[in-house]
Design a protein around this motif. Structure first.
Motif, PDB file in Angstrom:
ATOM      1  N   THR A 186     -11.864   0.746   2.610  1.00  0.00           N
ATOM      2  CA  THR A 186     -11.343  -0.289   3.425  1.00  0.00           C
ATOM      3  C   THR A 186     -11.233  -1.412   3.103  1.00  0.00           C
ATOM      4  OG1 THR A 186     -11.764   1.470   5.306  1.00  0.00           O
ATOM      5  CG2 THR A 186     -10.884  -0.681   5.812  1.00  0.00           C
ATOM      6  N   VAL A 221      -5.280  10.614   2.721  1.00  0.00           N
ATOM      7  CA  VAL A 221      -4.636   9.821   4.045  1.00  0.00           C
ATOM      8  C   VAL A 221      -4.805   8.486   3.860  1.00  0.00           C
ATOM      9  CG1 VAL A 221      -4.909   9.687   6.528  1.00  0.00           C
ATOM     10  CG2 VAL A 221      -5.214  11.896   5.411  1.00  0.00           C
ATOM     11  N   LEU A 222      -3.789   7.721   4.026  1.00  0.00           N
ATOM     12  CA  LEU A 222      -3.530   6.362   4.007  1.00  0.00           C
ATOM     13  C   LEU A 222      -3.410   5.858   5.457  1.00  0.00           C
ATOM     14  CD1 LEU A 222      -3.315   3.650   2.256  1.00  0.00           C
ATOM     15  CD2 LEU A 222      -1.004   3.931   2.072  1.00  0.00           C
ATOM     16  N   ASP A 223      -4.059   4.741   5.790  1.00  0.00           N
ATOM     17  CA  ASP A 223      -3.643   4.156   6.978  1.00  0.00           C
ATOM     18  C   ASP A 223      -3.382   2.522   6.628  1.00  0.00           C
ATOM     19  OD1 ASP A 223      -3.472   2.534   9.358  1.00  0.00           O
ATOM     20  OD2 ASP A 223      -5.271   3.880  10.246  1.00  0.00           O
ATOM     21  N   SER A 224      -1.917   2.348   6.446  1.00  0.00           N
ATOM     22  CA  SER A 224      -1.555   0.994   5.892  1.00  0.00           C
ATOM     23  C   SER A 224      -1.985  -0.039   6.833  1.00  0.00           C
ATOM     24  CB  SER A 224      -0.220   0.996   5.611  1.00  0.00           C
ATOM     25  OG  SER A 224       0.383   2.186   4.672  1.00  0.00           O
ATOM     26  N   ALA A 225      -1.864   0.226   8.171  1.00  0.00           N
ATOM     27  CA  ALA A 225      -2.176  -1.005   9.100  1.00  0.00           C
ATOM     28  C   ALA A 225      -3.575  -1.235   9.161  1.00  0.00           C
ATOM     29  CB  ALA A 225      -1.949  -0.500  10.440  1.00  0.00           C
ATOM     30  N   GLU A 226      -4.359  -0.486   8.680  1.00  0.00           N
ATOM     31  CA  GLU A 226      -5.923  -0.515   8.922  1.00  0.00           C
ATOM     32  C   GLU A 226      -6.316  -0.902   7.169  1.00  0.00           C
ATOM     33  OE1 GLU A 226      -7.853  -1.506  11.322  1.00  0.00           O
ATOM     34  OE2 GLU A 226      -6.329  -0.783  12.820  1.00  0.00           O
ATOM     35  N   HIS A 227      -5.439  -0.896   6.450  1.00  0.00           N
ATOM     36  CA  HIS A 227      -5.825  -0.845   4.780  1.00  0.00           C
ATOM     37  C   HIS A 227      -6.888  -0.015   4.403  1.00  0.00           C
ATOM     38  CE1 HIS A 227      -3.210  -4.441   4.990  1.00  0.00           C
ATOM     39  NE2 HIS A 227      -4.184  -4.974   6.039  1.00  0.00           N
ATOM     40  N   MET A 228      -6.843   1.295   5.006  1.00  0.00           N
ATOM     41  CA  MET A 228      -7.855   2.233   4.851  1.00  0.00           C
ATOM     42  C   MET A 228      -7.417   3.458   3.918  1.00  0.00           C
ATOM     43  SD  MET A 228      -9.344   5.304   5.863  1.00  0.00           S
ATOM     44  CE  MET A 228      -8.527   5.802   7.234  1.00  0.00           C
ATOM     45  N   ARG A 261     -14.153   7.251   1.896  1.00  0.00           N
ATOM     46  CA  ARG A 261     -13.366   6.114   2.921  1.00  0.00           C
ATOM     47  C   ARG A 261     -13.527   4.666   1.898  1.00  0.00           C
ATOM     48  NH1 ARG A 261     -11.319   7.477   8.026  1.00  0.00           N
ATOM     49  NH2 ARG A 261     -11.798   9.681   8.473  1.00  0.00           N
ATOM     50  N   SER A 284       0.895  -1.309  -0.121  1.00  0.00           N
ATOM     51  CA  SER A 284      -0.072   0.003  -0.030  1.00  0.00           C
ATOM     52  C   SER A 284       0.936   1.264  -0.064  1.00  0.00           C
ATOM     53  CB  SER A 284      -0.869  -0.013   1.278  1.00  0.00           C
ATOM     54  OG  SER A 284      -1.772  -1.181   1.038  1.00  0.00           O
TER      55      SER A 284
END
Length: 535
Positions: A429, A401-408, A427, A308
């Motif tokens: 996810t 915004v990317l939250d790689s840990a949450e795949h979001m 969003r 990601s």
């Protein structure tokens, strides 16, 4: 004096200068290097097809996935209304199919076509001597020069060498005068190839490498993506650059190391924008690309770890066998925005080798009147208000915004507030190791009374069958490989519409699209889910 006026005056001056140097009165100066000698020494890693040779010798030319039959006439004599086919013909990339032939008659046929082009187009024609085409043609002739010259008479060999010299000189003269930055880049690529094959003078390879690296530095971002944001152009550049990189392997120098690193980053960027289905995303002018060339280019790039990330205005989310790639709507700089599509908040979604949600892609090459239609937001899997495109946002970095840990991945539009008093936040996810995609599209009010109708479109991949279930809020999608995905939603009305997806072979595939609609009100939110049914 405004920056826009200065840019306009500069373009006018460059265009005038190019017109002057291409006039017959001055064109003779190009022949100053017409007696240069070249030795074919450029590798061609693209696959060849012996059957294509047989077809061409029978008058059947399958180029750019479009077949034209010449009836025994020269293909260069045809009046063809298909720009991609015509450009492919005049670029001579099809010469690679003759690479491994041993039959003298087949080699003679290839040489005859080259000499036929010289006889018809060799004195300069604006359409067939664009810098892009000239550079590609020079490189393709150089890759197969040994094959073209073997068995040629002295006069034929001299004619081919002289034409090569003239074309190379045109790149030197016209490259600095190009209004289109991409043409400047292709000219630099062609000149480096010519320098590598220069058999007459002492080649100045470092200078040619520096020229090319400088042009690339102006057009490639820090992530390795061309500023046009067009994956198709990225592939076209890499098809030429990868060949040059292989040829430069024996020329070690600091400038070569920098160019090599930049080409590696370009490989990584293209790989990042390629879905698990094996095709680049259909954003910003990219449609179906030659799969064999794509695979060959990727095989000659560095080994990459797909993950990601954010890249050049795109957001990429990977989990398990699934990948989601979304477009923020970042606008390319002026001069590199000719292929831009209104794709803000659009996404494409693939699981394994199957595409599930995509975009319509660009208009087919032979449908120029439909070009603007295919560029609209409604031709993408994106939310819109009253079917309007989001207004251009300039080169400001989009809210992504990317939250790689949450795949979001979260993206916010920036083009609807003025007309509708609201913006849209999306969003995306991936859950359960990529077997579930959850989406949320929320209205962010920018005034007390936002207005309009929110429509969220999902353009399905070709071959997907849609079946409504008995209850509300759910539909089942049967993919061509037999797997079934459920589509669920809440907070909106649902209906289906016809859609298309661009195809180089067919013009376009007829497909279906799912549409969710609701009124634009403060805080309105539509939730939707694609989930793989266990079998």
């Amino acid at each position: 004096m405004s920056g826009r006026l200065i840019a306009t005056l500069r373009q006018w001056a460059l265009g005038l200068a190019d017109t002057l140097v291409t006039m017959p009165l001055l064109r003779w100066t190009w022949r100053g290097h017409g007696e240069s000698g070249f030795a074919g020494d450029l590798p061609d890693f693209r696959p060849s097809d012996r059957e294509a040779v047989r077809d061409m010798m029978s008058g059947r030319y399958l180029l750019a996935s479009k077949l034209f039959e010449t009836g025994g006439a020269s293909p260069f004599s045809l009046d063809v209304d298909h720009p991609d086919w015509w450009n492919n013909l005049h670029a001579f990339s099809w010469l690679r199919h003759f690479r491994d032939v041993r039959d003298p008659g087949e080699r003679l046929f290839a040489r005859t076509l080259v000499l036929d082009w010289i006889g018809r187009e060799g004195q300069f024609e604006h359409d067939s001597w664009t810098l892009n085409l000239t550079a590609q043609r020079v490189l393709n002739w150089l890759r197969h020069l040994n094959m073209l010259l073997e068995g040629a008479t002295p006069d034929q060999a001299k004619t081919i060498q002289r034409s090569l010299g003239t074309q190379v000189q045109s790149l030197r003269v016209r490259g600095p005068l190009a209004v289109d930055p991409v043409e400047t880049l292709f000219a630099a690529i062609g000149l480096l190839g010519a320098e590598l094959c220069n058999a007459t003078d002492i080649p100045d390879i470092d200078q040619a490498v520096t020229r090319l690296d400088t042009a690339l530095a102006r057009q490639i971002d820090k992530d390795g993506l061309h500023l046009s944001r067009n994956p198709r152009l990225q592939l076209a550049l890499l098809a030429e650059l990868t060949s040059l990189k292989r040829a430069l392997g024996r020329h070690a120098s600091p400038v070569m190391a920098e160019l090599s690193n930049r080409i590696d980053r370009m490989h990584e960027a293209l790989d990042a924008l390629t879905l698990s289905s094996g095709e680049p995303v259909y954003f910003n002018g990219c449609g179906q690309v030659p799969h064999d060339v794509l695979v060959a280019v990727q095989a000659n790039g560095p080994i990459v770890s797909r993950r990601s990330g954010l890249l050049g205005g795109y957001g990429i989310v990977r989990a398990g066998d699934s990948v989601v790639i979304a477009d923020s709507g970042l606008r390319p700089p002026a001069g590199l925005d000719a292929d831009i599509h209104a794709g803000a908040l659009a996404f494409e979604f693939a699981h394994g080798r199957e595409l599930i949600v995509g975009s319509c892609g660009p208009a087919p090459s032979d449908m120029p009147d439909s070009r603007d239609l295919f560029r609209q937001s409604i031709a993408h899997s994106a939310p819109t208000i009253d079917a309007a495109d989001a207004s251009p946002r300039g080169r400001a970095e989009p809210a992504m915004v990317l939250d790689s840990a949450e795949h979001m991945l979260a993206i916010t539009s920036a083009g609807y507030a003025h007309a509708f008093g609201a913006e849209i936040e999306r969003r995306l996810t991936l859950l359960s190791d990529g077997t579930t995609l959850v989406g949320q599209d929320r209205i962010i009010a920018q005034s007390e009374t936002p207005t309009g109708r929110l429509a969220i479109r999902f353009h399905l991949a070709p071959g997907i069958l849609v079946r409504r279930t008995g209850g509300d809020g759910m539909a089942r999608l049967t993919l061509p490989n037999g797997t079934i995905w459920s589509f669920l939603w809440e907070g909106a009305d649902f209906h289906e519409e016809d859609s298309v997806r661009q195809s180089s072979y067919l013009g376009f595939h007829r497909t279906r699209q799912l549409v969710l609609e609701t009124d634009v009100t403060p805080g309105a939110e539509v939730a939707w889910i694609f989930t793989l049914e266990q079998q």
